[in-house]
Design a protein around this motif. Structure first.
Motif, mmCIF file in Angstrom:
data_model
loop_
_atom_site.group_PDB
_atom_site.id
_atom_site.type_symbol
_atom_site.label_atom_id
_atom_site.label_comp_id
_atom_site.label_asym_id
_atom_site.label_seq_id
_atom_site.Cartn_x
_atom_site.Cartn_y
_atom_site.Cartn_z
ATOM 1 N N LYS A 116 0.720 -0.993 -0.166
ATOM 2 C CA LYS A 116 -0.028 0.146 0.044
ATOM 3 C C LYS A 116 0.760 1.124 0.005
ATOM 4 C CE LYS A 116 -3.613 -2.240 2.813
ATOM 5 N NZ LYS A 116 -4.117 -2.259 4.087
ATOM 6 N N GLY A 117 0.455 2.172 -0.600
ATOM 7 C CA GLY A 117 1.091 3.593 -1.012
ATOM 8 C C GLY A 117 0.511 4.526 -1.755
ATOM 9 N N LYS A 118 1.413 5.669 -1.900
ATOM 10 C CA LYS A 118 0.912 6.677 -2.632
ATOM 11 C C LYS A 118 1.982 6.588 -3.889
ATOM 12 C CE LYS A 118 0.080 10.381 -0.534
ATOM 13 N NZ LYS A 118 -1.487 10.350 -0.605
ATOM 14 N N MET A 119 1.053 6.776 -5.122
ATOM 15 C CA MET A 119 1.423 6.933 -6.424
ATOM 16 C C MET A 119 1.594 8.354 -6.893
ATOM 17 S SD MET A 119 2.855 5.326 -9.338
ATOM 18 C CE MET A 119 2.668 3.719 -9.151
ATOM 19 N N GLU A 120 2.522 9.056 -7.162
ATOM 20 C CA GLU A 120 2.731 10.140 -7.772
ATOM 21 C C GLU A 120 3.244 10.080 -9.475
ATOM 22 O OE1 GLU A 120 4.558 13.411 -5.490
ATOM 23 O OE2 GLU A 120 3.750 12.446 -3.829
ATOM 24 N N MET A 121 2.377 10.754 -10.295
ATOM 25 C CA MET A 121 2.552 10.853 -11.612
ATOM 26 C C MET A 121 1.792 12.096 -12.131
ATOM 27 S SD MET A 121 2.202 7.554 -13.943
ATOM 28 C CE MET A 121 0.711 7.133 -13.475
ATOM 29 N N HIS A 122 2.370 12.681 -13.279
ATOM 30 C CA HIS A 122 1.823 13.856 -13.962
ATOM 31 C C HIS A 122 1.106 14.582 -13.044
ATOM 32 C CE1 HIS A 122 -0.976 15.110 -17.114
ATOM 33 N NE2 HIS A 122 0.073 15.067 -17.934
ATOM 34 N N GLY A 123 1.813 14.870 -12.044
ATOM 35 C CA GLY A 123 1.244 16.056 -11.226
ATOM 36 C C GLY A 123 0.274 15.638 -10.176
#
Length: 179
Positions: A116-123
């Protein structure tokens, strides 16, 4: 003499800290957004960075968007310029934790773990959960995962001209060997 001893202690503590992390800079990330009956929309990046803290199960990844390679050069150009806007958003990152991870219980037979976690992409940022198969190897740990991402979650617009040819549901595959 005292400054040399302090320097030696600092170097020793930093090297022991560094050994608590496992890393690879050659993780493979493949994605496919193909639609049946149309041209394959698939790319691979073989230089993703993945870091694992085996004592806590914390995991992080960095993928440079311009590192994805397509079979068709024009498709790669459109991906970087029109879809991912990789000059403005050059990377995708993930920071998370492997549930119930205990490195001492790993064997050479892969076991499924929830990450489980946080995906950051394209702002944009989104919490995601996926399953990964993790096993011990002679040199370290291997992590393999398959999961889906949705382009809408990251504000990635698919032009109406090609909307029937490119899926908004993107299948992602990760293969990493950490040492």
């Amino acid at each position: 003499m005292t400054s040399k001893l302090i320097s030696l202690l600092i170097i020793m503590s930093l090297s022991s800290f560094a050994q608590t992390k496992m890393i690879t800079k050659t993780a493979k990330v493949t994605f496919e957004a193909s639609v049946p009956a149309f041209e394959e929309v698939k790319a691979k990046n073989e230089s993703a960075t993945l870091v694992l803290n085996p004592s806590s199960g914390e995991i992080a990844s960095l993928v440079l968007i311009k590192g994805f390679r397509f079979k068709v050069a024009l498709m790669e150009e459109h991906f970087n310029e029109n879809y991912m806007e990789s000059d403005s958003y050059p990377k995708a990152t993930f920071k998370g934790k492997i549930d119930n991870f205990d490195v001492s219980k790993l064997t050479e037979t892969a076991k499924a773990y929830i990450i489980k976690g946080k995906m950051e992409m394209h702002g944009k940022s989104k919490d995601i959960t996926f399953t990964a198969n993790i096993k011990k190897t002679g040199n370290g740990i291997e992590i393999d995962a398959d999961f889906n991402l949705n382009t809408d979650d990251y504000g990635i617009e698919i032009p109406s001209v090609v909307s029937k040819k490119v899926s908004k549901k993107v299948a992602v595959k990760l293969d990493a060997a950490l040492k």
